[in-house]
Design a protein around this motif. Structure first.
Motif, PDB file in Angstrom:
ATOM      1  N   GLN A  18       0.519  -1.548  -0.309  1.00  0.00           N
ATOM      2  CA  GLN A  18       0.217  -0.225  -0.248  1.00  0.00           C
ATOM      3  C   GLN A  18       0.820   0.902  -0.118  1.00  0.00           C
ATOM      4  OE1 GLN A  18      -2.909  -0.683   3.507  1.00  0.00           O
ATOM      5  NE2 GLN A  18      -4.041  -1.632   2.358  1.00  0.00           N
ATOM      6  N   PHE A  19       1.926   1.103   0.544  1.00  0.00           N
ATOM      7  CA  PHE A  19       2.982   2.591   1.019  1.00  0.00           C
ATOM      8  C   PHE A  19       3.284   2.006  -0.900  1.00  0.00           C
ATOM      9  CE2 PHE A  19       7.285   3.603   1.099  1.00  0.00           C
ATOM     10  CZ  PHE A  19       7.410   4.940   1.599  1.00  0.00           C
ATOM     11  N   GLN A  20       3.710   1.361  -1.045  1.00  0.00           N
ATOM     12  CA  GLN A  20       4.282   1.854  -2.548  1.00  0.00           C
ATOM     13  C   GLN A  20       3.794   2.303  -3.398  1.00  0.00           C
ATOM     14  OE1 GLN A  20       5.788  -1.995  -3.834  1.00  0.00           O
ATOM     15  NE2 GLN A  20       7.210  -1.396  -5.547  1.00  0.00           N
ATOM     16  N   GLN A  21       2.618   1.634  -3.399  1.00  0.00           N
ATOM     17  CA  GLN A  21       1.369   2.759  -4.653  1.00  0.00           C
ATOM     18  C   GLN A  21       1.119   3.813  -3.990  1.00  0.00           C
ATOM     19  OE1 GLN A  21      -2.176  -0.161  -3.928  1.00  0.00           O
ATOM     20  NE2 GLN A  21      -0.591  -1.810  -5.554  1.00  0.00           N
ATOM     21  N   ALA A  22       1.254   4.193  -3.455  1.00  0.00           N
ATOM     22  CA  ALA A  22       0.604   5.316  -2.839  1.00  0.00           C
ATOM     23  C   ALA A  22       1.838   6.445  -3.051  1.00  0.00           C
ATOM     24  CB  ALA A  22       0.529   5.349  -1.374  1.00  0.00           C
ATOM     25  N   LEU A  23       2.752   5.761  -2.972  1.00  0.00           N
ATOM     26  CA  LEU A  23       3.873   6.630  -2.435  1.00  0.00           C
ATOM     27  C   LEU A  23       4.202   7.339  -4.268  1.00  0.00           C
ATOM     28  CD1 LEU A  23       6.737   8.786  -1.721  1.00  0.00           C
ATOM     29  CD2 LEU A  23       7.959   6.219  -2.130  1.00  0.00           C
ATOM     30  N   GLY A  24       4.569   8.360  -5.223  1.00  0.00           N
ATOM     31  CA  GLY A  24       4.659   9.071  -6.323  1.00  0.00           C
ATOM     32  C   GLY A  24       6.469   9.792  -6.076  1.00  0.00           C
ATOM     33  N   VAL A  25       7.112   8.562  -6.874  1.00  0.00           N
ATOM     34  CA  VAL A  25       8.090   9.188  -7.096  1.00  0.00           C
ATOM     35  C   VAL A  25       8.098   9.965  -8.408  1.00  0.00           C
ATOM     36  CG1 VAL A  25      10.852   8.583  -7.043  1.00  0.00           C
ATOM     37  CG2 VAL A  25       9.736   7.820  -5.562  1.00  0.00           C
ATOM     38  N   ARG A  26       8.972  11.108  -8.279  1.00  0.00           N
ATOM     39  CA  ARG A  26       9.442  11.957  -9.624  1.00  0.00           C
ATOM     40  C   ARG A  26      10.413  12.290  -9.704  1.00  0.00           C
ATOM     41  NH1 ARG A  26       6.242  16.246  -5.819  1.00  0.00           N
ATOM     42  NH2 ARG A  26       4.506  16.140  -6.177  1.00  0.00           N
ATOM     43  N   ARG A  27      10.179  12.710 -11.183  1.00  0.00           N
ATOM     44  CA  ARG A  27      12.127  12.297 -11.919  1.00  0.00           C
ATOM     45  C   ARG A  27      11.911  14.332 -12.113  1.00  0.00           C
ATOM     46  NH1 ARG A  27      14.478   8.654 -14.292  1.00  0.00           N
ATOM     47  NH2 ARG A  27      13.258   7.952 -15.319  1.00  0.00           N
ATOM     48  N   LEU A  28      13.358  14.486 -11.233  1.00  0.00           N
ATOM     49  CA  LEU A  28      14.196  15.731 -11.501  1.00  0.00           C
ATOM     50  C   LEU A  28      15.108  16.679 -12.277  1.00  0.00           C
ATOM     51  CD1 LEU A  28      14.390  15.198  -7.348  1.00  0.00           C
ATOM     52  CD2 LEU A  28      12.782  16.006  -7.937  1.00  0.00           C
TER      53      LEU A  28
ATOM     54  N   SER B  40      13.479   6.820   0.423  1.00  0.00           N
ATOM     55  CA  SER B  40      14.515   7.992  -0.079  1.00  0.00           C
ATOM     56  C   SER B  40      15.081   7.229  -0.385  1.00  0.00           C
ATOM     57  CB  SER B  40      15.616   8.262   1.307  1.00  0.00           C
ATOM     58  OG  SER B  40      16.954   8.857   1.095  1.00  0.00           O
ATOM     59  N   TRP B  41      15.935   6.117  -0.850  1.00  0.00           N
ATOM     60  CA  TRP B  41      16.470   5.322  -1.453  1.00  0.00           C
ATOM     61  C   TRP B  41      15.714   4.912  -3.467  1.00  0.00           C
ATOM     62  CZ3 TRP B  41      20.765   2.791  -2.470  1.00  0.00           C
ATOM     63  CH2 TRP B  41      21.917   2.732  -1.220  1.00  0.00           C
ATOM     64  N   LEU B  42      14.673   5.297  -3.528  1.00  0.00           N
ATOM     65  CA  LEU B  42      13.863   4.886  -4.594  1.00  0.00           C
ATOM     66  C   LEU B  42      14.310   6.752  -5.518  1.00  0.00           C
ATOM     67  CD1 LEU B  42      10.653   3.644  -3.459  1.00  0.00           C
ATOM     68  CD2 LEU B  42      12.337   2.787  -4.809  1.00  0.00           C
ATOM     69  N   VAL B  43      14.557   7.732  -4.631  1.00  0.00           N
ATOM     70  CA  VAL B  43      14.423   9.213  -4.844  1.00  0.00           C
ATOM     71  C   VAL B  43      15.892   9.564  -5.809  1.00  0.00           C
ATOM     72  CG1 VAL B  43      14.968  11.337  -4.802  1.00  0.00           C
ATOM     73  CG2 VAL B  43      13.007  10.433  -3.300  1.00  0.00           C
ATOM     74  N   VAL B  44      16.727   8.356  -5.195  1.00  0.00           N
ATOM     75  CA  VAL B  44      18.386   8.249  -5.171  1.00  0.00           C
ATOM     76  C   VAL B  44      18.716   7.435  -6.701  1.00  0.00           C
ATOM     77  CG1 VAL B  44      20.497   7.766  -4.952  1.00  0.00           C
ATOM     78  CG2 VAL B  44      18.823   8.891  -2.823  1.00  0.00           C
ATOM     79  N   ILE B  45      17.562   6.560  -6.596  1.00  0.00           N
ATOM     80  CA  ILE B  45      17.803   6.072  -7.742  1.00  0.00           C
ATOM     81  C   ILE B  45      16.796   5.938  -8.856  1.00  0.00           C
ATOM     82  CG2 ILE B  45      17.213   3.235  -8.761  1.00  0.00           C
ATOM     83  CD1 ILE B  45      17.282   2.574  -6.076  1.00  0.00           C
ATOM     84  N   ARG B  46      16.644   6.809  -9.332  1.00  0.00           N
ATOM     85  CA  ARG B  46      15.219   7.401 -10.180  1.00  0.00           C
ATOM     86  C   ARG B  46      15.992   8.890 -10.931  1.00  0.00           C
ATOM     87  NH1 ARG B  46       9.046   7.933 -11.230  1.00  0.00           N
ATOM     88  NH2 ARG B  46       9.069   8.543 -13.146  1.00  0.00           N
ATOM     89  N   ASN B  47      16.944   9.393  -9.744  1.00  0.00           N
ATOM     90  CA  ASN B  47      17.162  10.667  -9.987  1.00  0.00           C
ATOM     91  C   ASN B  47      19.254  10.839  -9.800  1.00  0.00           C
ATOM     92  OD1 ASN B  47      15.075  12.447 -10.977  1.00  0.00           O
ATOM     93  ND2 ASN B  47      14.465  11.706  -9.342  1.00  0.00           N
ATOM     94  N   PRO B  48      20.335   9.189 -10.183  1.00  0.00           N
ATOM     95  CA  PRO B  48      21.352   9.936  -9.759  1.00  0.00           C
ATOM     96  C   PRO B  48      22.050  11.204  -9.726  1.00  0.00           C
ATOM     97  CG  PRO B  48      20.873   8.374 -11.724  1.00  0.00           C
ATOM     98  CD  PRO B  48      19.386   8.803 -11.113  1.00  0.00           C
TER      99      PRO B  48
END
Length: 268
Positions: free
Chosen positions: A4-14, A203-211
């Motif tokens: 549920q957390f994974q579906q609710a969280l939206g990680v944006r491209r920066l 936090s890790w998902l943000v870094v992985i998507r926007n290294p």
């Protein structure tokens, strides 16, 4: 991780322009509530002066305190995140905002132990770095390192080996996962009712998507922090609140947490 957390969280491209925007927004927040910002900066400077007074010329004690301070500094800035949140919502922020961020919700004084737990984890990471650093330099340095002068002479300025370069590489390798684990964790814990593990994962998902963007942001955080300390610590009076406020804007730009449950805030 909770589905549920994974579906609710939206990680944006920066983009690479975002870190500059975060600093500008952080500066605007600082100007709006500068007494609170300077109070946070003064607390950091006072702590640094106390460390210098207690540690004296003991290099490893200084190194340990300095490393631990850099890692735990985001915890100190929790009140600044709270103020930026209030300003972003069009509400005034002040010292009461800082108190509520740490001590109360539902109108009753109570600690948010998630913030404390994560601060302890950062302190443990700092301790691990100092022990690893000490082992490396003790094993490879041609001379004993007992003071800052010894470190500068036999490690930094030495041209007979590459110990300083190796030490810096090791620091980068160990610092990268700590940064990835903490870049948006504390603002998320402050803003939403999530677990420490969920916040670290986000936090890790943000870094992985926007290294590339996160690498630039890490460099800017480190550079400004060192600059603030280098100018006789006086620069930290402004650098600390600037980076604290900017980190809140990094969080709100990096993720869409609107679908996650809100952390219940203190009564006004």
């Amino acid at each position: 991780m909770n589905p549920q957390f994974q579906q609710a969280l939206g990680v944006r491209r920066l983009t690479l322009g975002h870190p500059v925007r975060w600093l500008r927004a952080g500066w605007a927040d600082f100007l709006c509530t500068w007494p609170v910002g300077l109070a946070h900066g003064a607390a950091v400077v006072s702590f640094a002066l106390l460390v210098l007074l207690v540690a004296g010329n003991d290099f490893w004690l200084l190194a340990g305190a300095f490393s631990g301070f850099l890692l735990v500094a985001p915890v100190i800035a929790v009140g600044l995140y709270a103020i930026s949140r209030e300003l972003e919502a069009g509400r005034p922020g002040g010292f009461r905002t800082v108190y509520d961020a740490w001590m109360s919700w539902r109108g009753r004084p109570r600690h948010d132990w998630r913030l404390v737990i994560f601060g302890c984890l950062l302190a443990l990471a700092g301790t691990g770095w100092v022990m690893t650093s000490a082992a490396l330099i003790t094993a490879l340095s041609p001379e004993p390192i007992n003071s800052p002068v010894d470190f500068l002479r036999h490690v930094v300025a030495s041209r007979e080996h590459y110990l300083f370069e190796l030490w810096m590489m090791l620091g980068g390798v160990l610092a990268a996962p700590v940064f990835a684990s903490s870049v948006i964790t504390l603002p998320l814990l402050l803003d939403r009712q999530v677990t420490v593990l969920e916040a670290v994962t986000a936090s890790w998902l943000v870094v992985i998507r926007n290294p590339a963007v996160m690498a630039l942001w890490a460099g800017m955080l480190a550079g400004l922090s060192v600059a603030g300390l280098a100018v006789a610590l006086v620069g930290s009076l402004v650098v600390v609140p600037l980076l604290g406020h900017a980190s809140w804007h990094a969080y709100t730009d990096a993720v869409d947490a609107g679908a996650l449950p809100e952390r219940v805030r203190g009564a006004p």
